[in-house]
Design an enzyme around this catalytic site. Structure first.
Site, PDB file in Angstrom:
ATOM      1  N   THR A   1      40.791  45.343  33.773  1.00 35.35           N
ATOM      2  CA  THR A   1      40.627  46.659  34.385  1.00 35.35           C
ATOM      3  C   THR A   1      41.969  47.139  34.920  1.00 35.35           C
ATOM      4  O   THR A   1      42.322  48.314  34.791  1.00 35.35           O
ATOM      5  CB  THR A   1      39.598  46.592  35.526  1.00 35.35           C
ATOM      6  OG1 THR A   1      38.356  46.119  34.999  1.00 35.35           O
ATOM      7  CG2 THR A   1      39.392  47.956  36.141  1.00 35.35           C
TER       8      THR A   1
ATOM      9  N   ASP B   1      41.148  36.409  41.523  1.00 33.59           N
ATOM     10  CA  ASP B   1      41.484  36.129  40.134  1.00 33.59           C
ATOM     11  C   ASP B   1      42.976  35.929  39.955  1.00 33.59           C
ATOM     12  O   ASP B   1      43.410  35.055  39.188  1.00 33.59           O
ATOM     13  CB  ASP B   1      40.979  37.248  39.217  1.00 33.59           C
ATOM     14  CG  ASP B   1      41.478  38.626  39.637  1.00 33.59           C
ATOM     15  OD1 ASP B   1      41.878  38.813  40.798  1.00 33.59           O
ATOM     16  OD2 ASP B   1      41.462  39.535  38.769  1.00 33.59           O
TER      17      ASP B   1
END
Length: 245
Positions: free
Chosen positions: A121, A97
């Site tokens: 997160t 990512d």
């Protein structure tokens, strides 16, 4: 049309791109990913696809991808070709990512120094230079982990919800915890941006991620929200690999 799949820690994003433009993007829970993928692919005539993941894949989801009638490549850090120079010393450990985000940032702002801040997160800070070089980045605790840490590593502090009253000074323990976490993240981001601005006065900053915190920054900060920067990067990587083949 291109199918873009971004698999995160808590959800899966499915997107349709056509000629570089995003047509639709949906979010599904990881538990519903298999059915969500199947239904999404019925809506469009995809010719190719790409997926990235930051976690181990459900074998059934992998089987569902393999059943598709068009080729779907996996973004593998350190292995998949990208349209950037990667200066990360351990490329195989770099989150897919993060890699896709800087590719997307460079695609949207070529010849520009760009800092990508992803609040999820974890909170990641990644920099790509105007010369198209990914220089690296940093990883910090995301808001959920901060709230959990305060609760689990103390005897009496409660677990506080992210949404609610935030102030400069909390007048209850709940507000004090929430304000400390939210304001702390804001100041952390501003500190990074200010530090980079001193070296790169033309800096452009993308703020993205799955956690929306209603952070309010000074207008002097060159921070611009873009929820699709990772998806845009994945689509660019897919097209780039199609071009070089």
């Amino acid at each position: 049309m291109n199918l873009i799949i971004d698999i995160g820690n808590t959800c899966v994003k499915l997107a349709c791109f056509n000629d570089g433009n995003i047509i639709e993007c949906i979010r599904v829970d990881r538990i519903d990913a298999k059915v969500g993928l199947r239904d999404f692919c019925k809506k469009y005539h995809f010719s190719k696809g790409i997926y990235s993941t930051v976690t181990d894949l459900d074998p059934e989801f992998v089987l569902e991808i393999n059943k598709l009638s068009f080729p779907v490549m996996a973004l593998v850090s350190g292995k998949t070709s990208i349209p950037l120079v990667n200066h990360y010393l351990t490329p195989f450990t770099l989150g897919a990512d993060r890699l896709a985000a800087v590719v997307g940032a460079n695609y949207l702002k070529p010849n520009c120094n760009v800092l990508v801040i992803d609040v999820g997160t974890c909170i990641t800070f990644d920099f790509v230079s105007a010369q198209g070089v990914y220089e690296g980045g940093n990883i910090s605790l995301g808001p959920t982990m901060r709230f959990l840490a305060l609760h689990e590593h103390t005897a009496k502090l409660p677990l506080v919800e992210r949404k609610g009253v935030v102030s400069i000074l909390g007048n209850t323990t709940e507000v004090a915890i929430r304000s400390g976490v939210v304001q702390g993240i804001k100041y952390e981001i501003e500190g990074y941006v200010q530090s980079f601005l001193e070296k790169y006065p033309d800096l452009f900053v993308y703020l993205t991620g799955g956690v929306h915190m209603n952070l309010h920054f000074s207008e002097k900060m060159p921070i611009f929200a873009n929820d699709f920067i990772v998806l845009i990067g994945l689509n660019r990587i897919l097209e780039y690999n199609n071009e070089i083949v």
